[in-house]
Design an enzyme around this catalytic site. Structure first.
Site, PDB file in Angstrom:
ATOM      1  N   LYS A   1       0.402  -1.325  -0.049  1.00 44.95           N
ATOM      2  CA  LYS A   1       0.123   0.391  -0.125  1.00 44.95           C
ATOM      3  C   LYS A   1       1.020   1.098  -0.207  1.00 44.95           C
ATOM      4  O   LYS A   1       2.165   1.215   1.009  1.00 44.95           O
ATOM      5  CB  LYS A   1      -1.154   0.429   0.923  1.00 44.95           C
ATOM      6  CG  LYS A   1      -0.282  -0.114   2.419  1.00 44.95           C
ATOM      7  CD  LYS A   1      -0.100   1.516   3.355  1.00 44.95           C
ATOM      8  CE  LYS A   1       0.681   2.042   3.997  1.00 44.95           C
ATOM      9  NZ  LYS A   1       1.850   2.459   4.268  1.00 44.95           N
TER      10      LYS A   1
ATOM     11  N   ALA B   1       9.443  -1.066   5.193  1.00 46.48           N
ATOM     12  CA  ALA B   1      10.039   0.304   4.033  1.00 46.48           C
ATOM     13  C   ALA B   1       8.390   1.294   3.824  1.00 46.48           C
ATOM     14  O   ALA B   1       8.974   2.031   3.222  1.00 46.48           O
ATOM     15  CB  ALA B   1      10.567  -0.282   2.922  1.00 46.48           C
ATOM     16  N   GLY B   2       8.061   1.006   4.755  1.00 44.71           N
ATOM     17  CA  GLY B   2       6.468   1.902   4.385  1.00 44.71           C
ATOM     18  C   GLY B   2       5.856   1.409   4.107  1.00 44.71           C
ATOM     19  O   GLY B   2       4.825   2.072   3.586  1.00 44.71           O
TER      20      GLY B   2
ATOM     21  N   VAL C   1      11.340  -4.638   2.558  1.00 40.40           N
ATOM     22  CA  VAL C   1      10.777  -4.567   4.211  1.00 40.40           C
ATOM     23  C   VAL C   1      11.352  -3.838   4.788  1.00 40.40           C
ATOM     24  O   VAL C   1      11.757  -3.371   4.967  1.00 40.40           O
ATOM     25  CB  VAL C   1      11.625  -6.138   4.243  1.00 40.40           C
ATOM     26  CG1 VAL C   1      11.620  -6.219   6.112  1.00 40.40           C
ATOM     27  CG2 VAL C   1      11.222  -7.660   3.984  1.00 40.40           C
TER      28      VAL C   1
ATOM     29  N   ASP D   1      -2.358  -1.491  10.306  1.00 42.80           N
ATOM     30  CA  ASP D   1      -3.068  -2.074   8.751  1.00 42.80           C
ATOM     31  C   ASP D   1      -3.108  -2.797   7.891  1.00 42.80           C
ATOM     32  O   ASP D   1      -3.287  -2.343   7.362  1.00 42.80           O
ATOM     33  CB  ASP D   1      -0.908  -1.240   8.128  1.00 42.80           C
ATOM     34  CG  ASP D   1      -0.646   0.232   7.580  1.00 42.80           C
ATOM     35  OD1 ASP D   1      -1.048   0.984   8.618  1.00 42.80           O
ATOM     36  OD2 ASP D   1       0.650   0.869   8.004  1.00 42.80           O
TER      37      ASP D   1
ATOM     38  N   GLY E   1       4.194  -4.295   3.944  1.00 36.60           N
ATOM     39  CA  GLY E   1       4.231  -5.398   3.309  1.00 36.60           C
ATOM     40  C   GLY E   1       3.368  -6.249   4.560  1.00 36.60           C
ATOM     41  O   GLY E   1       3.416  -7.381   4.059  1.00 36.60           O
ATOM     42  N   GLY E   2       4.158  -5.988   5.901  1.00 38.78           N
ATOM     43  CA  GLY E   2       3.955  -7.509   7.178  1.00 38.78           C
ATOM     44  C   GLY E   2       3.151  -7.568   6.948  1.00 38.78           C
ATOM     45  O   GLY E   2       1.162  -8.187   6.626  1.00 38.78           O
ATOM     46  N   SER E   3       1.925  -6.198   6.818  1.00 41.00           N
ATOM     47  CA  SER E   3       0.151  -5.940   7.126  1.00 41.00           C
ATOM     48  C   SER E   3      -0.522  -7.288   5.967  1.00 41.00           C
ATOM     49  O   SER E   3      -1.411  -7.189   6.267  1.00 41.00           O
ATOM     50  CB  SER E   3      -0.343  -5.124   7.672  1.00 41.00           C
ATOM     51  OG  SER E   3       0.385  -4.469   8.408  1.00 41.00           O
TER      52      SER E   3
HETATM   53  P1  ATP Z   1       4.554  -0.506   7.987  1.00 42.39           P
HETATM   54  O1  ATP Z   1       4.267   0.517   6.817  1.00 42.39           O
HETATM   55  O2  ATP Z   1       2.978  -1.481   8.287  1.00 42.39           O
HETATM   56  O3  ATP Z   1       4.661   0.203   9.403  1.00 42.39           O
HETATM   57  P2  ATP Z   1       6.420  -1.430   7.240  1.00 42.39           P
HETATM   58  O4  ATP Z   1       6.390  -1.766   5.589  1.00 42.39           O
HETATM   59  O5  ATP Z   1       7.361  -0.659   7.492  1.00 42.39           O
HETATM   60  O6  ATP Z   1       5.378  -1.596   7.670  1.00 42.39           O
HETATM   61  P3  ATP Z   1       7.385  -4.095   7.326  1.00 42.39           P
HETATM   62  O7  ATP Z   1       7.602  -4.376   5.462  1.00 42.39           O
HETATM   63  O8  ATP Z   1       5.854  -4.729   7.498  1.00 42.39           O
HETATM   64  O9  ATP Z   1       7.535  -2.978   7.049  1.00 42.39           O
HETATM   65  O10 ATP Z   1       8.025  -5.036   8.265  1.00 42.39           O
HETATM   66  C1  ATP Z   1       8.169  -4.847   9.714  1.00 42.39           C
HETATM   67  C2  ATP Z   1       8.722  -5.946  10.763  1.00 42.39           C
HETATM   68  O11 ATP Z   1       8.029  -6.610  10.615  1.00 42.39           O
HETATM   69  C3  ATP Z   1       9.833  -5.598  10.169  1.00 42.39           C
HETATM   70  O12 ATP Z   1      10.952  -5.752  11.023  1.00 42.39           O
HETATM   71  C4  ATP Z   1       9.930  -7.146  10.181  1.00 42.39           C
HETATM   72  O13 ATP Z   1      11.040  -8.094  10.500  1.00 42.39           O
HETATM   73  C5  ATP Z   1       8.160  -7.762  10.558  1.00 42.39           C
HETATM   74  N1  ATP Z   1       7.728  -8.650   9.826  1.00 42.39           N
HETATM   75  C6  ATP Z   1       6.772  -9.284  10.228  1.00 42.39           C
HETATM   76  N2  ATP Z   1       6.186 -10.137   9.913  1.00 42.39           N
HETATM   77  C7  ATP Z   1       6.684  -9.721   8.488  1.00 42.39           C
HETATM   78  C8  ATP Z   1       6.423  -9.927   6.857  1.00 42.39           C
HETATM   79  N3  ATP Z   1       5.332 -11.108   6.573  1.00 42.39           N
HETATM   80  N4  ATP Z   1       7.235  -9.625   6.045  1.00 42.39           N
HETATM   81  C9  ATP Z   1       7.653  -8.487   6.062  1.00 42.39           C
HETATM   82  N5  ATP Z   1       8.592  -7.986   7.356  1.00 42.39           N
HETATM   83  C10 ATP Z   1       7.555  -9.177   8.194  1.00 42.39           C
END
Ligand code: ATP
Length: 292
Positions: free
Chosen positions: A10, A99-100, A97, A137, A103-105
């Protein structure tokens, strides 16, 4: 049984930051848009292949430590009472990962879609409730598309309009932790008052279905820049490459260029950001569950 789906990342087309609630989380107003840059998830049940005592399993090369998808499976089983065969979910990570781009959500939401189909328990309200317990998220991603997120991001309203822009995605080598960015935002005094956040919400609602470029603002961006000053240069380069809007994605550090002309986005990528991806907005079909 083998099922697969995509977990679209997203982008926050706009993000207005509000006050902190009693639980320590910030209120916000954001238009979140799913894009075609997506992880791939595959679910297989482990009948016969898992051996005695087989348990649910998640394979996600590139992500160390606890995976949100593991928690999603546990919560789904607990909330629905589903006692189907142990499953294995394999994730092909394509989203950067930490990165905003949530991806995890997105992966957790995609896992819920797969489990709902595998179990036949496709109650949207139950899925939404499990999703809300997994993270602010996650609910917005259960059905990919375009939403107006309020509350702490957990109050999700589908909004019309598929914007016709190309999204240049410029990842950064060093991740940023969301919690650190919010802490920095507080330190810098960035959050709006509740009344000012209401005003931003009214502005966004008035603008729908389109969000004019002037409203494509990320109020977490100054905090991300404070922690990663080098992102200023990336933003300037994205703008100079012709983006109509350059902004940090969510809590960063990924930088996005929004181009009303998709061909221009690809041309900018080819000339100035080789190796980067150009994505486009995607709706609910971007999260379809298919037999693998
Ligand atoms: P958001 O924008 O929701 O804050 P983000 O894009 O900044 O998320 P993510 O890629 O979701 O960050 O990763 C945040 C943390 O979640 C990472 O430190 C990672 O180790 C953990 N994590 C757990 N499961 C996952 C997954 N399936 N994919 C990516 N990261 C994951």
């Amino acid at each position: 049984m083998r099922l697969e789906t995509r977990a679209p990342g997203k982008i926050n087309v706009c993000l207005f930051l509000g006050p902190t609630r009693a639980d320590g989380r910030h209120e916000l107003v954001s238009i979140m848009q799913s894009v075609t840059l997506a992880d791939r998830l595959r679910l297989e049940d482990q009948v016969g292949g898992g051996g005695a005592g087989a348990r649910d399993r998640v394979d996600c090369p590139g992500v160390d430590g606890d995976n949100l998808v593991t928690t999603a499976i546990e919560r789904f089983r607990a909330a629905t009472g589903w006692a189907g065969e142990p499953v294995r979910i394999s994730i092909d990570k394509r989203l950067p990962v930490a990165a905003g781009m949530a991806g995890g959500s997105a992966d957790a939401a995609a896992a819920l879609r797969l489990l709902a189909r595998a179990s036949g328990l496709e109650d949207r309200d139950v899925l939404h409730e499990i999703a809300a317990g997994l993270g602010a998220d996650v609910p917005a991603q259960v059905t990919p598309g375009r939403v107006l997120a309020t509350g702490v991001g957990d109050v999700v309203e589908r909004v019309p309009g598929v914007p016709r822009y190309g999204v240049l995605v410029v990842p950064s080598a060093t991740p940023l932790l969301t919690a650190d960015v919010y802490r920095e935002a507080d330190r810098l005094g960035l959050p709006r008052s509740a009344a000012d956040l209401e005003q931003a919400l009214a502005q966004v609602r008035d603008a729908l279905p389109d969000i004019p470029d002037a409203l494509c603002v990320n109020e977490l961006q100054p905090a991300a820049l404070s922690l990663r000053p080098e992102l200023e240069d990336t933003l300037a380069r994205v703008k100079a490459a012709g983006a109509d809007v350059a902004l940090v994605s969510g809590s960063g550090p990924t930088v996005l260029g929004l181009f009303h002309d998709r061909h221009a986005a690809k041309a900018a990528r080819d000339r100035h950001f080789p190796g980067c991806k150009v994505a486009k907005p995607v709706g609910p079909h971007g999260g379809e569950v298919l037999a693998a």
